[in-house]
Design a protein around this motif. Structure first.
Motif, mmCIF file in Angstrom:
data_model
loop_
_atom_site.group_PDB
_atom_site.id
_atom_site.type_symbol
_atom_site.label_atom_id
_atom_site.label_comp_id
_atom_site.label_asym_id
_atom_site.label_seq_id
_atom_site.Cartn_x
_atom_site.Cartn_y
_atom_site.Cartn_z
ATOM 1 N N LYS A 109 0.781 -1.125 0.029
ATOM 2 C CA LYS A 109 -0.010 0.002 -0.054
ATOM 3 C C LYS A 109 0.849 1.419 -0.135
ATOM 4 C CE LYS A 109 -3.815 0.164 0.378
ATOM 5 N NZ LYS A 109 -4.818 0.306 -0.807
ATOM 6 N N LEU A 110 2.025 1.142 0.712
ATOM 7 C CA LEU A 110 2.784 2.456 0.860
ATOM 8 C C LEU A 110 3.445 2.719 -0.408
ATOM 9 C CD1 LEU A 110 4.742 1.683 4.320
ATOM 10 C CD2 LEU A 110 2.829 3.411 3.847
ATOM 11 N N MET A 111 3.752 1.662 -1.048
ATOM 12 C CA MET A 111 4.360 2.027 -2.497
ATOM 13 C C MET A 111 3.577 2.829 -3.388
ATOM 14 S SD MET A 111 6.868 -1.244 -3.636
ATOM 15 C CE MET A 111 5.380 -2.212 -3.560
ATOM 16 N N GLN A 112 2.271 2.983 -3.119
ATOM 17 C CA GLN A 112 1.192 3.589 -4.167
ATOM 18 C C GLN A 112 1.358 5.110 -3.769
ATOM 19 O OE1 GLN A 112 -2.334 1.695 -3.577
ATOM 20 N NE2 GLN A 112 -1.789 -0.314 -4.262
ATOM 21 N N THR A 113 1.898 5.525 -2.635
ATOM 22 C CA THR A 113 2.150 6.789 -2.371
ATOM 23 C C THR A 113 3.347 7.433 -1.814
ATOM 24 O OG1 THR A 113 1.307 6.259 0.081
ATOM 25 C CG2 THR A 113 -0.438 6.818 -1.464
ATOM 26 N N ILE A 114 4.275 6.655 -1.385
ATOM 27 C CA ILE A 114 5.585 6.946 -1.312
ATOM 28 C C ILE A 114 6.580 6.271 -2.174
ATOM 29 C CG2 ILE A 114 7.377 6.876 0.720
ATOM 30 C CD1 ILE A 114 5.044 6.512 2.627
ATOM 31 N N SER A 115 7.794 7.211 -2.367
ATOM 32 C CA SER A 115 8.742 6.620 -3.319
ATOM 33 C C SER A 115 9.503 5.388 -2.850
ATOM 34 C CB SER A 115 9.695 7.595 -3.575
ATOM 35 O OG SER A 115 10.571 7.723 -2.421
ATOM 36 N N LYS A 116 9.655 4.548 -3.792
ATOM 37 C CA LYS A 116 10.223 3.227 -3.481
ATOM 38 C C LYS A 116 11.651 3.341 -2.821
ATOM 39 C CE LYS A 116 7.428 0.623 -6.885
ATOM 40 N NZ LYS A 116 6.680 1.602 -7.304
ATOM 41 N N LYS A 117 12.232 4.248 -3.247
ATOM 42 C CA LYS A 117 13.625 4.724 -2.695
ATOM 43 C C LYS A 117 13.526 5.024 -1.212
ATOM 44 C CE LYS A 117 17.845 7.447 -2.915
ATOM 45 N NZ LYS A 117 18.589 8.421 -3.888
ATOM 46 N N ASN A 118 12.516 5.510 -0.527
ATOM 47 C CA ASN A 118 12.617 6.193 0.589
ATOM 48 C C ASN A 118 12.187 4.998 1.574
ATOM 49 O OD1 ASN A 118 13.226 8.811 0.358
ATOM 50 N ND2 ASN A 118 11.214 9.488 0.183
ATOM 51 N N ILE A 119 11.315 4.161 0.883
ATOM 52 C CA ILE A 119 10.733 2.931 1.459
ATOM 53 C C ILE A 119 11.948 1.889 1.658
ATOM 54 C CG2 ILE A 119 9.214 0.877 1.495
ATOM 55 C CD1 ILE A 119 7.236 2.726 0.028
ATOM 56 N N ALA A 120 12.993 1.674 0.708
ATOM 57 C CA ALA A 120 13.867 1.057 0.674
ATOM 58 C C ALA A 120 14.943 1.308 1.746
ATOM 59 C CB ALA A 120 14.717 0.808 -0.708
ATOM 60 N N LEU A 121 15.198 2.693 1.874
ATOM 61 C CA LEU A 121 16.272 3.321 2.795
ATOM 62 C C LEU A 121 15.516 2.869 4.332
ATOM 63 C CD1 LEU A 121 16.970 6.612 1.043
ATOM 64 C CD2 LEU A 121 18.624 4.518 1.410
ATOM 65 N N ALA A 122 14.443 2.990 4.382
ATOM 66 C CA ALA A 122 13.891 2.822 6.003
ATOM 67 C C ALA A 122 13.829 1.419 5.970
ATOM 68 C CB ALA A 122 12.385 3.415 5.845
ATOM 69 N N GLY A 123 13.730 0.462 5.295
ATOM 70 C CA GLY A 123 13.984 -1.046 5.381
ATOM 71 C C GLY A 123 15.419 -1.164 5.796
#
Length: 389
Positions: free
Chosen positions: A64-78
């Protein structure tokens, strides 16, 4: 353009290094078990199972997050979460607290597993997508090789040093920060309507298949260390080397996946399942670590032969907007299968062992499941290949 694509690939492969972080300490399970004698074998195996169960809701949330937040930022958080959850147990002596941190590690791994494949689907297609997905699988295995091999030796120094293998995430953090573009997702269609996720019956078919497959695959991760110790074949370091051979096999097949897919087309998944069945029989009857290592190579090759095709077909089973969520759900099934494995395989093995080793029977059951999946995917693959012709 080509240079930009190359940079994105490096970033993707950096994330891939962490995708099998769950098994980073697998070679040391028996040693950790000796440090906590009050814990049962199944409880020690929860060091692998807990991250897997945490990954399940994580993958759905990430979808769901990938539909609103950039995948780069999600990857960095992970990656940051992976680094904290993976390394912190090195400074802990409470088994319960260690399990909690393993759960946090699972959040990081869940993010990495979904976002890496989604970035591939966003930026590549056709033959190039097959090659990138195969190389992603190779980088995933390379990360596993580094962690399990280093982990086995670190455990020989001191049991808790094995958790330092997760510092590998520092390399991933740098690669993603530098190489992956910060592209925000588009939520509107060309007509201005908000898009909605639509999963198909084919998607749910891949969900079920992935769940069953990874009940079988996880037998290797949770039982090898105990089987090696039980049969007096070697030490924790030797088990770590076995898992490193597993990763080496995965790297080899990951790099060769493009050629395999070109030759076998939709039967590549069946090839992977067949190799898994053969590998488990080899390991179950192994009388030396050399034979175990051969089986380990085959297991790694099997996983790398099956996974890319599953993810590619999952992405193709839905529209482009829904691909991220479809991949999330299938990844969820993968990790739920890993979590369920000891609770399904161990009791069955114990009930039918008939005086033989329970760990031996775990591998035999895993082989039977893999053989059944081989037949299923061979029939499906031949049918699909005929449709293409």
């Amino acid at each position: 353009m080509e240079n930009a694509k190359s940079k994105i690939k490096l970033g993707i492969y950096g994330i891939g290094l962490l995708m099998m972080g769950v098994i980073g300490i697998s070679s040391s399970l028996s040693t950790i078990g000796a440090k906590f004698p009050e814990a049962s074998q199944t409880m020690i195996q929860n060091l692998i199972s807990i991250p897997c169960i945490v990954i399940i809701p994580t993958t759905i949330v990430v979808g769901k997050l990938m539909q609103t937040i950039s995948k780069k930022n999600i990857a960095l958080a992970g990656i940051i979460i992976f680094l904290i959850g993976g390394s912190a147990p090195a400074f802990m002596t409470s088994f319960t607290t260690i399990l909690v941190m393993r759960g946090i590690l699972g959040v990081g791994i869940g993010i990495c597993q979904v976002v890496s494949t989604a970035i591939v689907a966003d930026n590549f297609s056709g033959v190039e997508q097959q090659k990138v997905q195969g190389t992603l699988q190779a980088s995933q295995m390379a990360g596993a090789a580094i962690m399990v091999f280093a982990g086995g030796w670190l455990t020989e120094v001191r049991w808790n040093y094995v958790f330092f293998v997760h510092l590998l995430a520092i390399i991933s953090l740098i690669l993603v920060a530098v190489m992956v573009p910060n592209t925000k997702p588009e939520k509107m269609t060309t007509t201005g309507d908000v898009q909605k996720t639509k999963l198909t019956s084919a998607t749910w078919g891949w969900v079920i298949f992935m769940f069953i497959l990874f009940i079988s695959v996880q037998v290797y991760s949770i039982s090898l260390s105990f089987l090696v110790t039980e049969k007096n074949l070697g030490t924790a370091a030797d088990s770590g080397l076995g898992l490193a051979f597993f990763a080496i096999g995965g790297i080899i097949m990951g790099l060769l996946y493009g050629s395999l897919a070109k030759r076998t087309k939709n039967c590549a998944i069946a090839v992977g399942c067949l190799m898994l069945a053969v590998a488990y029989v080899v390991i179950a009857f192994a009388g030396s670590m050399i034979v175990c290592h051969i089986g380990s190579i085959l297991v790694g090759m099997a996983v790398s032969a099956a996974l890319p095709g599953i993810f590619i077909n999952t992405g193709m089973s839905v529209d482009g907007f829904s691909a991220g969520m479809a991949i999330s759900v299938v990844t969820c099934a993968q990790n739920f299968g890993q979590f369920c494995c000891p609770y399904i395989i161990n009791p069955i093995s114990a009930s039918i062992s008939g005086g033989r080793s329970v760990n031996f029977m775990c591998f035999i059951i895993g082989a039977v499941v893999a053989a059944a999946l081989t037949i299923l995917m061979l029939v499906w693959g031949v049918k699909k290949n005929r449709q293409v012709i």
